[in-house]
Design a protein around this motif. Structure first.
Motif: not given
Length: 774
Positions: A349-359
């Motif tokens: 559901a998050y796909g590429k918007r996942a918060p754990w991808e934020k530096q």
């Protein structure tokens, strides 16, 4: 060595016979005197103190503390060395025969030292260098080594240690009978996988007691004594089987085993039923971790015969708990099945918007890691720290279904683990508070934080039954209708409903409002009852006294642990009496003497009346039958008598489900460990989707097992006729628009204020009707 010896003989032949004899005699006596002095120096303790006769009589060894389920199943141990004592009479004869035939066939003939074996070792091993000739160690000598270990004395180590052991062995033979020596040996000998003693080895490798060891199991364990790692049956099964068969051959050779049985047993495959008893593996690891913390505090108040506090790692205690072994296994399976699927749903559901991808999020999380804190304390500069934390190495990462070996950095691992959802689920007996199962997380090795006892999260709509309980207790009829529309309260707070937008001209009775978990009505009911009465009701039910005294409490802004919430909810299935969850029933010492017992703690007074109890159970049964928890019926097809309540917190950070059956209270929480990460949508994060399925899967498994019939087939008492009449109302009614238009019915002011200012009521209504829904 043999060639040198022959050359020495030639040289000696050239020496005159008389001179030769004198020299040899002098040399012999000098050597004898030197050896005598050397032996005495060891005997007198100049190479290290030897145990006295009294110390040998009072042998004490570290013994593992064992933890048992309610049915007596061993569920775990606490130990420095995994050792558990067993009596000689519990040793099967074929186990004793296997040991003697393999390790010391003349055991009953010598007094601790086998002279024939020692002579063989001296001539063949030392003089001729034949290492295949075997050792000269007797069972008693091995026992001495097991009890006191060996020290490093440089190039003299082997000689000094052997002589020390021979002295101790002779003392042991003077003090103990042959049977007692066998018993001591089996209780101290090291087996594979850091396991000490035959009882611990029996339980670990074959999930049985020593007394129930079969012949081939006994031979397998005795076989490992030659080299516990090399013949480890878990790591090297083929090698271990070969060694087992050698043991059986020795038994047949020395008359302990008939040839026909020998042939039959050697044809059997090596089968293990391995049991893990460490902090991370095995059944109920989170429960055992919490239990250990409690035990340390309890044992500080208890003293042994020496006046010292008991030690959980050394004193061989027996801890009896309330945990249901079978239910715990099923609960862990249910959690795994559900969380495996929920994790996929969550990430997809998050796909590429996942918060754990934020530096930024990763960097903030890195600064809380032990690695970062340690380097910071050493005075490293920020740039150097980050370089270190981003350098890659081989590491093992958790994944559902399998471990994953990857080349990654600390920063990579932080990012990896940030994405995982976790779970806490506890089940207890409502009449006593006895904990029946405890799942504190998805994997104790990688996620140590316990979401049953340690974690305190906002409880969301699971608090609403408290509001409605207070309302019924205050005399508000459960068929009292309330409008669903939003209104703004003092301070500009406008609670809204989650899920599909509600028709603002529809009114619901309290019973429907609870089953549909309507936020706006819960707040209105709280205002009608009064916040102080709601907080008082919560305290009576066992909720903590520090609940926030704000209207938002109606929507569950309070934070609680899952186990405390379960204790508070128990009153609904226990005639209004809340309970204090407990899980230790008895503590015994290693001799079986009771040191402490623990009894249920049930509130003396009911928190609400019998009528309120029945009303609330029926209202929460409606939650399951037709409300937010209805998927228990239409998806999981559960026929059980179940009441319950779902809960979802702001921004979908936490999902909850409380399941109530007549004989079981179940509380489940699901969410991310990092509070900054919530579910991407209410459809995924709502308690009905994130938490409820784990309970549903557990109930399905319990329904399939007759052992749980007392729970799964239990029925709530039929409500009285008065209660049935109280709940006999239409599930909704349409708003009378003109009446609503000219009154301020939903304004949280008092009724007298509304009558004095109808114009204000009109403006509030118009504002409410045309307000933009969130």
């Amino acid at each position: 060595m043999l060639k040198k010896f022959k050359l020495l003989l030639k040289e000696l032949k050239a020496v005159p016979r008389k001179t030769y004899l004198k020299g040899v005699t002098a040399l012999f006596f000098a050597g004898l005197a030197l050896f005598g002095f050397f032996y005495l120096s060891i005997y007198w303790g100049m190479w290290g103190k030897l145990p006295s006769e009294q110390e040998l009589r009072d042998l004490k060894q570290n013994e593992a503390t064992e933890v048992f389920s309610a049915e007596g199943e061993l569920i775990g141990k606490y130990y420095i060395f995994d050792r558990q004592p067993v009596l000689y009479k519990e040793l099967p004869q074929h186990l004793i025969d296997a040991l003697i035939a393999t390790e010391d066939v003349r055991f009953y003939e010598h007094s601790g030292i086998d002279s024939r074996s020692l002579l063989r070792v001296f001539v063949k091993t030392i003089m001729m260098g034949d290492e295949s000739s075997g050792g000269g160690s007797t069972i008693t000598l091995q026992l001495a080594k097991n009890l006191f270990g060996r020290q490093d004395y440089g190039f003299m180590s082997i000689v000094v240690n052997k002589l020390q052991e021979s002295i101790i062995a002779q003392r042991l033979e003077d003090i103990y009978s042959k049977e007692e020596i066998i018993g001591l040996y089996f209780n101290t000998v090291p087996f594979s996988d850091n396991t000490y003693g035959i009882e611990s080895a029996s339980r670990k490798f074959f999930n049985t007691t020593t007394s129930n060891l079969s012949l081939h199991e006994a031979a397998t364990l005795v076989g490992t004594l030659k080299a516990s790692h090399y013949y480890n049956p878990r790591l090297f099964p083929e090698r271990s089987k070969e060694r087992r068969d050698i043991v059986l051959n020795q038994m047949q050779k020395y008359g302990y085993l008939p040839e026909d049985i020998y042939k039959e047993v050697t044809e059997r495959p090596l089968t293990l039923e391995y049991q893990y008893f460490n902090n991370n593996e095995g059944i109920a690891p989170y429960f055992r971790s919490q239990l250990k913390k409690d035990l340390v505090k309890i044992l500080d108040t208890l003293t042994n015969e020496d006046g010292e506090p008991y030690n959980v790692y050394r004193d061989g205690l027996q801890i009896y708990t309330t945990l249901d072994y079978k239910m715990q296994v099923l609960a862990e399976k249910a959690m795994t099945e559900h969380m495996t699927q929920l994790q996929k749903q969550f990430e997809g559901a998050y796909g590429k918007r996942a918060p754990w991808e934020k530096q930024q999020l990763i960097t903030e999380a890195l600064k809380n890691t032990p690695n970062y804190i340690s380097l910071k304390e050493k005075g490293w500069k920020e740039e150097k720290i980050m370089d270190s934390l981003t350098s890659k190495r081989d590491m093992e990462l958790f994944e559902w279904g399998a471990k994953k070996m990857v080349r990654a950095s600390v920063a990579d691992s932080v990012k990896h683990y940030m994405k995982f959802l976790n779970m806490g689920m506890v089940n207890l007996e409502p009449s006593t508070g006895a904990v029946k199962s405890w799942v504190g997380g998805i994997n104790h090795k990688y996620f140590k934080y316990d979401h049953v006892a340690q974690s305190r999260r906002q409880i969301g709509s699971t608090f609403k039954p408290v509001v409605y309980t207070a309302a019924v207790e205050a005399g508000i009829d459960p068929c009292t209708y309330y409008s669903v529309r939003e209104i703004t309260y003092e301070g500009g707070w406008t609670p809204s409903n989650s899920g599909p937008e509600e028709d603002p001209f529809v009114n619901y009775p309290m019973k429907t409002a609870l089953s549909k978990s309507i936020n706006t009505i819960a707040v209105k009911v709280l205002y009608d009852v009064g916040i102080n009465k709601v907080l008082s009701q919560a305290n009576k039910m066992g909720f903590p006294p520090d609940l926030p005294p704000y209207p938002s409490i109606a929507l569950g802004t309070a934070e609680m642990s899952a186990v405390d919430l379960a204790g508070a909810y128990a009153g609904f299935a226990n005639k209004g009496h809340s309970v204090k969850p407990y899980y230790i029933t008895e503590i015994k010492d290693k001799y079986g003497n009771t040191l402490a017992t623990f009894k249920p703690k049930v509130s003396s007074k009911p928190a609400f009346s019998r009528t309120t109890n029945q009303v609330m159970v029926e209202m929460m049964k409606a939650t399951v039958n037709e409300g937010t928890a209805a998927r228990l019926r239409y998806k999981y097809r559960l026929p059980n008598d179940i009441a319950g309540k779902t809960g979802t917190t702001q921004d979908n950070k936490d999902g909850w489900f409380v399941g109530i059956t007549p004989n079981l209270i179940s509380v489940t929480w699901a969410g991310a460990d990092d509070h900054r990460i919530g579910f991407p949508s209410t459809s995924i994060g709502q308690g009905a989707n994130s938490a409820l399925p784990a309970f549903a899967l557990l109930m399905q498994k319990m329904n399939a097992d007759p052992q749980f019939a007392e729970i799964t087939q239990a029925k709530f008492p039929t409500p009285s006729e008065d209660v049935q009449q109280m709940l006999d109302c239409e599930p909704l009614e349409r708003d009378n628009f003109l009446e609503r238009l000219f009154s301020g019915a939903d304004d949280p002011e008092s009724a007298e204020d509304k009558k004095e200012d109808k114009e204000k009521g009109l403006l509030n209504v118009i504002k409410g009707i045309f307000k933009k829904k969130k």
